[in-house]
Design a protein around this motif. Structure first.
Motif, PDB file in Angstrom:
ATOM      1  N   VAL A   1      10.713 -27.809  87.496  1.00  0.00           N
ATOM      2  CA  VAL A   1      11.244 -28.778  88.444  1.00  0.00           C
ATOM      3  C   VAL A   1      11.474 -30.075  87.681  1.00  0.00           C
ATOM      4  N   GLU A   2      12.623 -30.713  87.886  1.00  0.00           N
ATOM      5  CA  GLU A   2      12.909 -31.957  87.164  1.00  0.00           C
ATOM      6  C   GLU A   2      12.447 -33.201  87.909  1.00  0.00           C
ATOM      7  N   ASP A   3      12.442 -33.188  89.230  1.00  0.00           N
ATOM      8  CA  ASP A   3      12.035 -34.344  90.017  1.00  0.00           C
ATOM      9  C   ASP A   3      10.527 -34.601  89.819  1.00  0.00           C
ATOM     10  N   GLU A   4      10.171 -35.846  89.492  1.00  0.00           N
ATOM     11  CA  GLU A   4       8.769 -36.167  89.193  1.00  0.00           C
ATOM     12  C   GLU A   4       7.829 -35.824  90.338  1.00  0.00           C
ATOM     13  N   GLU A   5       8.175 -36.245  91.543  1.00  0.00           N
ATOM     14  CA  GLU A   5       7.295 -35.998  92.676  1.00  0.00           C
ATOM     15  C   GLU A   5       7.166 -34.504  92.968  1.00  0.00           C
TER      16      GLU A   5
END
Length: 146
Positions: free
Chosen positions: A106-110
């Protein structure tokens, strides 16, 4: 009263079941947000109790989509103080030494943080403003086989 960070559980993309069994606890409050040696000592004391090891894997984002990781111990407090200051405004996670980032795509930090929580059932996180060190936990129920 709801915890101020409860809405973060929605941001990290937990499904309804995981959201209901997730819990956030503030481990340390540091109004200055500074990486004081005492704060880092307290984090490592908790790391040892939680993960059973003197070392842990830290994970952070530094303007990249792929996070950086490093294995650290109390001996690396100077390194952590410099990193903490350098990545001000970003998350810093303290994870088990066995953490394997290849399991998370997953690229999104959250969302990345949410996947870590689901896979490992717990994590320690420095908030972006560094005013709080948080402990996230998902209490998984064990299924009994008759």
């Amino acid at each position: 009263m709801a915890h101020l960070w409860d809405s973060f559980l929605d941001e990290i993309g937990l499904d309804k079941v995981d959201r209901e069994i997730a819990n956030i606890t503030t481990l340390i409050e540091e109004p200055s947000g500074e990486p004081k040696e005492q704060v880092l000592d307290e984090i490592f004391d908790f790391v040892k109790r939680l993960y059973g090891d003197e070392k842990c894997t830290i994970l952070w984002w530094d303007g990249k989509t792929i996070p950086s990781t490093k294995i650290v111990s109390k001996d690396d407090i100077g390194y952590l103080q410099n990193l903490w200051s350098r990545i001000a405004g970003n998350y810093l996670l303290f994870l088990p030494i066995t953490f394997d980032e290849s399991k998370i795509n997953v690229e999104d930090e959250e969302k990345f943080i949410g996947r870590i929580l689901v896979l490992y059932s717990h994590l320690i996180l420095k908030s972006p403003d560094a005013y709080e060190i948080l402990y996230f936990k998902i209490k998984k129920n064990k299924t009994l086989i008759n």
